[in-house]
Enzyme design. Structure first.
Site, PDB file in Angstrom:
ATOM      1  N   ILE A 102      50.513  10.431  65.798  1.00 43.44           N
ATOM      2  CA  ILE A 102      49.647   9.251  66.125  1.00 43.44           C
ATOM      3  C   ILE A 102      49.091   8.911  65.039  1.00 43.44           C
ATOM      4  O   ILE A 102      48.373   9.273  64.257  1.00 43.44           O
ATOM      5  CB  ILE A 102      48.473   9.683  67.344  1.00 43.44           C
ATOM      6  CG1 ILE A 102      49.294  10.292  68.398  1.00 43.44           C
ATOM      7  CG2 ILE A 102      47.819   8.544  67.797  1.00 43.44           C
ATOM      8  CD1 ILE A 102      48.279  10.493  69.516  1.00 43.44           C
ATOM      9  N   SER A 130      51.846  11.395  60.920  1.00 41.15           N
ATOM     10  CA  SER A 130      52.410  10.158  61.017  1.00 41.15           C
ATOM     11  C   SER A 130      52.452   9.290  59.894  1.00 41.15           C
ATOM     12  O   SER A 130      51.579   9.486  59.086  1.00 41.15           O
ATOM     13  CB  SER A 130      51.505   9.346  62.092  1.00 41.15           C
ATOM     14  OG  SER A 130      51.723   7.765  62.201  1.00 41.15           O
ATOM     15  N   TYR A 154      58.609   6.374  59.726  1.00 42.81           N
ATOM     16  CA  TYR A 154      58.849   5.085  59.763  1.00 42.81           C
ATOM     17  C   TYR A 154      59.848   4.394  58.742  1.00 42.81           C
ATOM     18  O   TYR A 154      59.159   4.479  57.697  1.00 42.81           O
ATOM     19  CB  TYR A 154      57.715   3.994  60.109  1.00 42.81           C
ATOM     20  CG  TYR A 154      57.039   4.238  61.423  1.00 42.81           C
ATOM     21  CD1 TYR A 154      57.530   4.152  62.681  1.00 42.81           C
ATOM     22  CD2 TYR A 154      55.579   4.554  61.630  1.00 42.81           C
ATOM     23  CE1 TYR A 154      57.082   4.315  63.862  1.00 42.81           C
ATOM     24  CE2 TYR A 154      54.966   4.600  62.829  1.00 42.81           C
ATOM     25  CZ  TYR A 154      55.537   4.547  64.138  1.00 42.81           C
ATOM     26  OH  TYR A 154      55.115   4.648  65.186  1.00 42.81           O
ATOM     27  N   THR A 180      61.401   8.026  63.566  1.00 45.90           N
ATOM     28  CA  THR A 180      61.007   7.112  64.584  1.00 45.90           C
ATOM     29  C   THR A 180      62.098   5.931  64.653  1.00 45.90           C
ATOM     30  O   THR A 180      62.055   5.160  63.841  1.00 45.90           O
ATOM     31  CB  THR A 180      59.849   6.788  64.738  1.00 45.90           C
ATOM     32  OG1 THR A 180      58.961   7.869  64.874  1.00 45.90           O
ATOM     33  CG2 THR A 180      59.365   5.719  65.910  1.00 45.90           C
ATOM     34  N   LYS A 299      64.011  10.590  66.580  1.00 48.14           N
ATOM     35  CA  LYS A 299      62.940  10.236  67.760  1.00 48.14           C
ATOM     36  C   LYS A 299      63.126   8.890  68.272  1.00 48.14           C
ATOM     37  O   LYS A 299      63.160   8.000  67.751  1.00 48.14           O
ATOM     38  CB  LYS A 299      61.481  10.499  67.045  1.00 48.14           C
ATOM     39  CG  LYS A 299      60.425  10.276  68.297  1.00 48.14           C
ATOM     40  CD  LYS A 299      59.087  10.659  67.645  1.00 48.14           C
ATOM     41  CE  LYS A 299      57.783  10.588  68.425  1.00 48.14           C
ATOM     42  NZ  LYS A 299      57.633   9.094  69.274  1.00 48.14           N
ATOM     43  N   SER A 321      62.106  10.437  73.505  1.00 50.19           N
ATOM     44  CA  SER A 321      60.928   9.564  73.630  1.00 50.19           C
ATOM     45  C   SER A 321      60.994   8.269  73.947  1.00 50.19           C
ATOM     46  O   SER A 321      62.277   7.806  73.190  1.00 50.19           O
ATOM     47  CB  SER A 321      60.142   9.929  72.182  1.00 50.19           C
ATOM     48  OG  SER A 321      59.185   9.032  72.278  1.00 50.19           O
ATOM     49  N   HIS A 323      58.237   6.380  73.258  1.00 55.30           N
ATOM     50  CA  HIS A 323      57.062   6.038  72.441  1.00 55.30           C
ATOM     51  C   HIS A 323      55.869   5.805  73.399  1.00 55.30           C
ATOM     52  O   HIS A 323      55.120   4.869  73.276  1.00 55.30           O
ATOM     53  CB  HIS A 323      57.258   4.611  71.591  1.00 55.30           C
ATOM     54  CG  HIS A 323      56.597   4.621  70.263  1.00 55.30           C
ATOM     55  ND1 HIS A 323      57.230   4.879  69.140  1.00 55.30           N
ATOM     56  CD2 HIS A 323      55.378   4.179  69.994  1.00 55.30           C
ATOM     57  CE1 HIS A 323      56.432   4.700  68.044  1.00 55.30           C
ATOM     58  NE2 HIS A 323      55.229   4.535  68.414  1.00 55.30           N
ATOM     59  N   ARG A 326      55.113   2.436  74.676  1.00 58.23           N
ATOM     60  CA  ARG A 326      54.508   1.215  73.873  1.00 58.23           C
ATOM     61  C   ARG A 326      55.508   0.342  73.436  1.00 58.23           C
ATOM     62  O   ARG A 326      54.943  -0.699  72.710  1.00 58.23           O
ATOM     63  CB  ARG A 326      53.861   2.010  72.694  1.00 58.23           C
ATOM     64  CG  ARG A 326      52.602   2.798  72.919  1.00 58.23           C
ATOM     65  CD  ARG A 326      51.974   3.645  72.198  1.00 58.23           C
ATOM     66  NE  ARG A 326      51.620   2.921  70.892  1.00 58.23           N
ATOM     67  CZ  ARG A 326      50.461   2.198  71.030  1.00 58.23           C
ATOM     68  NH1 ARG A 326      49.718   1.972  71.840  1.00 58.23           N
ATOM     69  NH2 ARG A 326      49.960   1.619  69.836  1.00 58.23           N
ATOM     70  N   ASP A 354      58.819  13.899  74.420  1.00 54.88           N
ATOM     71  CA  ASP A 354      57.601  13.481  74.643  1.00 54.88           C
ATOM     72  C   ASP A 354      57.681  12.094  75.429  1.00 54.88           C
ATOM     73  O   ASP A 354      58.543  11.703  75.978  1.00 54.88           O
ATOM     74  CB  ASP A 354      56.838  13.184  73.204  1.00 54.88           C
ATOM     75  CG  ASP A 354      57.324  11.900  72.697  1.00 54.88           C
ATOM     76  OD1 ASP A 354      57.023  10.670  73.100  1.00 54.88           O
ATOM     77  OD2 ASP A 354      57.822  11.830  71.700  1.00 54.88           O
ATOM     78  N   ARG A 358      50.756  15.120  80.301  1.00 50.50           N
ATOM     79  CA  ARG A 358      49.391  15.044  80.718  1.00 50.50           C
ATOM     80  C   ARG A 358      48.762  16.333  81.037  1.00 50.50           C
ATOM     81  O   ARG A 358      47.474  16.580  81.178  1.00 50.50           O
ATOM     82  CB  ARG A 358      49.094  14.228  81.603  1.00 50.50           C
ATOM     83  CG  ARG A 358      49.191  12.711  81.455  1.00 50.50           C
ATOM     84  CD  ARG A 358      48.411  12.192  80.507  1.00 50.50           C
ATOM     85  NE  ARG A 358      48.813  10.602  80.175  1.00 50.50           N
ATOM     86  CZ  ARG A 358      49.478  10.283  79.426  1.00 50.50           C
ATOM     87  NH1 ARG A 358      50.279  11.180  78.629  1.00 50.50           N
ATOM     88  NH2 ARG A 358      49.500   8.965  79.017  1.00 50.50           N
ATOM     89  N   ARG A 378      48.490  11.463  73.599  1.00 49.02           N
ATOM     90  CA  ARG A 378      47.234  10.477  74.020  1.00 49.02           C
ATOM     91  C   ARG A 378      46.153  11.862  74.603  1.00 49.02           C
ATOM     92  O   ARG A 378      45.179  11.599  74.001  1.00 49.02           O
ATOM     93  CB  ARG A 378      47.591   9.589  75.152  1.00 49.02           C
ATOM     94  CG  ARG A 378      48.162   8.382  74.749  1.00 49.02           C
ATOM     95  CD  ARG A 378      48.301   7.405  75.914  1.00 49.02           C
ATOM     96  NE  ARG A 378      48.826   6.121  75.446  1.00 49.02           N
ATOM     97  CZ  ARG A 378      49.941   5.875  75.515  1.00 49.02           C
ATOM     98  NH1 ARG A 378      51.025   6.529  76.040  1.00 49.02           N
ATOM     99  NH2 ARG A 378      50.425   4.497  75.245  1.00 49.02           N
TER     100      ARG A 378
END
Length: 441
Positions: A102, A130, A154, A180, A299, A321, A323, A326, A354, A358, A378
């Site tokens: 993150i 990250s 990235y 990613t 990812k 994933s 993201h 997002r 991912d 939760r 999160r």
């Protein structure tokens, strides 16, 4: 029970505190956890970490998908001794959990990655660093010590800089490179847009860049060549002054040097120029293979056909994933994608999952549908916002405890034994599998 983790002790400590009138500082229930975290964050920080693309439909789909795969507990099985351990890329880990990458963690807590590193180290759970970190990877890896670390990349549109990041991560002791794929441009994040908030434009979350020698050369070349700013010129405002102060404050070095060198503002402009890489294709994976000896995980895979392409290009792992919702509004839930992808991968490479996790029960379902490990995002960030390193640790420890209890109550004694028979899979899959290729005659 696993010798390195005691779920009953985690649960018992909370009940013991309750007997003395002490409630958890960091809430256990996911919605309460998020609600309390929101009170500890500015509106800009809250919506940046909690918000998703468009009308938030993908984020909602991610969590709702878990309702489609109910767990089927089995009885009278010996589950006295349980193993949470997994093996990935030649390394043994004490559990299937990872701290998801993150960015801009300074918005949640001033100690950012260093605080998360302490939490990860205390639990011996791998931390995935990250590229948009608030702390240089060398500082975070020093905080982690011998605790395992992966690095999320990235891929910049400047290959020399991307290679530098990868090789720095390998030197820091990363166990894997996680590329990613779904963020070669920013998603349409309406909450951030309404607040006019992009942290990177304020110098936040670019510590991996400003600590990199290749990036620094790009900044200096920009100044030397007098390249115009990527941001449009506007009349000075109080907000602009605060933004400039933030940019200067986040750039490393002495204040007097930063004020007169022009590097802080040039660094932000250079970031905005080098971040997007929409031209990345499957052919580029070979370049990454030449840059590093580390395992490569892709990812953002959401379609089984892309999973098969990943296998054809020799990647070492796949991360299913979206993201956390997002990037694309109205996209397939990540759990539904996992169900289809796992059936075509057939265990040939590890699958990391991912988006939407939760709870420990969510982790159990992801493992049952084919994941070998699960990245949690999160929830631990909410804990970080509430109580720093202790908060992030508490959240991950409780998710792990619930996973252990879920295994026990479902009649499963090891992570390896969690399979598709542990859940009910819908007769009509959300995502169809690609047609198998016929052998040429």
């Amino acid at each position: 029970m696993s010798s390195s983790f005691n779920a009953r002790a985690v649960q018992g400590a909370i009940y013991a505190d309750g007997a003395y009138g002490r409630l958890p500082r960091v809430p256990v229930e996911p919605d309460l956890l998020a609600a309390k975290a929101e009170k500890h964050l500015t509106p800009e920080a809250w919506w940046y970490v909690a918000g998703s693309a468009g009308q938030q439909r993908t984020a909602k789909a991610n969590t709702a998908a878990f309702d489609r795969y109910p767990i089927v507990p089995r009885m009278l099985r010996d589950v006295k001794n349980r193993s949470l351990g997994v093996e990935l890329f030649g390394h043994s880990y004490s559990s299937p959990l990872l701290f998801a990458p993150i960015g801009v963690l300074e918005m949640a807590h001033p100690q950012a990655e260093r605080a998360v590193g302490r939490a990860a180290k205390a639990l011996n759970i791998p931390m995935v660093l990250s590229t948009q970190g608030s702390t240089p990877m060398e500082v975070t890896s020093a905080e982690l010590g011998e605790s395992p670390m992966w690095y999320q990349l990235y891929w910049s549109n400047n290959d020399e800089f991307a290679r530098s990041l990868v090789q720095r991560a390998e030197k820091c002791g990363a166990h894997a490179i996680v590329v990613t794929l779904d963020t070669h441009c920013m998603g349409w994040r309406v909450k951030d847009l309404d607040l006019g908030f992009l942290p990177f434009a304020r110098g936040m979350g670019i510590a991996q860049y400003t600590s990199d020698p290749v990036f620094t050369d790009l900044v200096n070349d920009r100044i030397k060549n007098k390249v115009a700013s990527a941001l449009p010129k506007q009349s000075p405002t109080l907000g602009a002054i605060w933004t400039l102060a933030s940019i200067i404050g986040h750039y490393p070095g002495r204040l007097v040097d930063k004020l007169f060198s022009g590097q802080p503002r040039a660094a932000v402009d250079t970031f905005l120029d080098t971040f997007p890489c929409p031209s990345l294709t499957w052919a580029d994976i070979a370049k990454l293979r030449a840059w590093t000896t580390l395992p490569i995980v892709l990812k953002g895979i959401q379609h089984p056909a892309d999973a098969l392409l990943a296998l054809e290009h020799g990647v070492d792992g796949i991360s299913v994933s979206n993201h956390g919702g997002r990037q694309v509004d109205g996209a397939i839930a990540s759990l539904d994608a996992l169900d289809a992808i796992a059936r075509v991968v057939k265990g040939k490479v590890p699958i990391i999952f991912d988006s939407g996790i939760r709870s420990g029960a969510d982790v159990f379902k992801a493992l049952a549908l084919g994941a070998d490990a699960v990245m949690v995002g999160r929830p631990w960030l909410f804990g970080l916002a509430i109580d720093g390193a202790d908060g992030a640790k508490a959240v991950m420890e409780r998710i792990l405890a619930e996973l252990d209890f879920t295994m026990s109550l479902s009649g499963v004694s090891s992570v390896k034994a969690i399979g598709r028979e542990c859940v009910v899979v819908p007769k009509e899959p959300v995502l169809a599998l690609p047609a198998e290729k016929k052998d040429e005659e």
